[in-house]
Design an enzyme around this catalytic site. Sequence first.
Site, PDB file in Angstrom:
ATOM      1  N   GLU A  24       0.824  -1.212   0.000  1.00  0.00           N
ATOM      2  CA  GLU A  24       0.000   0.000   0.000  1.00  0.00           C
ATOM      3  C   GLU A  24       0.857   1.260   0.000  1.00  0.00           C
ATOM      4  OE1 GLU A  24      -3.552  -2.438   2.186  1.00  0.00           O
ATOM      5  OE2 GLU A  24      -2.242  -1.147   3.394  1.00  0.00           O
ATOM      6  N   GLU A  46      -5.007   0.095   7.361  1.00  0.00           N
ATOM      7  CA  GLU A  46      -4.054  -1.023   7.393  1.00  0.00           C
ATOM      8  C   GLU A  46      -3.246  -1.020   8.682  1.00  0.00           C
ATOM      9  OE1 GLU A  46      -2.609  -4.431   6.680  1.00  0.00           O
ATOM     10  OE2 GLU A  46      -3.818  -3.578   5.058  1.00  0.00           O
ATOM     11  N   GLU A  62      -4.289  -7.458  14.476  1.00  0.00           N
ATOM     12  CA  GLU A  62      -3.730  -8.788  14.234  1.00  0.00           C
ATOM     13  C   GLU A  62      -2.573  -9.093  15.184  1.00  0.00           C
ATOM     14  OE1 GLU A  62      -2.790  -9.360  10.114  1.00  0.00           O
ATOM     15  OE2 GLU A  62      -4.893  -9.414   9.541  1.00  0.00           O
ATOM     16  N   HIS A  81      -9.509 -19.211  17.564  1.00  0.00           N
ATOM     17  CA  HIS A  81     -10.697 -18.920  18.361  1.00  0.00           C
ATOM     18  C   HIS A  81     -11.638 -18.100  17.497  1.00  0.00           C
ATOM     19  CE1 HIS A  81     -13.283 -17.168  21.450  1.00  0.00           C
ATOM     20  NE2 HIS A  81     -12.887 -18.173  22.242  1.00  0.00           N
ATOM     21  N   ASP A 109     -10.918 -10.662  10.820  1.00  0.00           N
ATOM     22  CA  ASP A 109     -11.753 -10.483   9.627  1.00  0.00           C
ATOM     23  C   ASP A 109     -12.352  -9.076   9.565  1.00  0.00           C
ATOM     24  OD1 ASP A 109     -11.199 -13.088   8.935  1.00  0.00           O
ATOM     25  OD2 ASP A 109     -13.165 -13.881   9.538  1.00  0.00           O
TER      26      ASP A 109
END
Length: 120
Positions: free
Chosen positions: A36, A71, A78, A89, A97
């Site tokens: 990006e 991002e 994350e 999990h 997601d």
Amino acid sequence: MQPKTTHGLKRLKNATRYSCQGLKAAFKHEPAFREEIALAAIMIPAAIFLGDNQWQRIVLIATVVLVLIAELFNSAIEAVVDRISSEQHELAGRAKDIGSAAVMVTMLLTGYVWIDILFF
């Protein structure tokens, strides 16, 4: 990390240093962020030349920067999820997601804005 008792210019210096560390970490460890950034390096100069007026240039550039911001948030989510546990999990997967969806939505917005400003 230092205790949060600093004020004024010292606090500003520390915050700037931590922010730069975050940008370096994202660039080093996140392939999507590097991609990006490469696109932004092309699109931001293009926005300067292709926008008919200052407002168009601002909007074109802002949408590209918005993708980078999304991002960075996605990468932070994350990293935290991965730090908490390496096992799969449902909530961890959902968090990742949703972060990814935020990036996708900003990319779709960027595409729409660029097409609308440049072609219509």
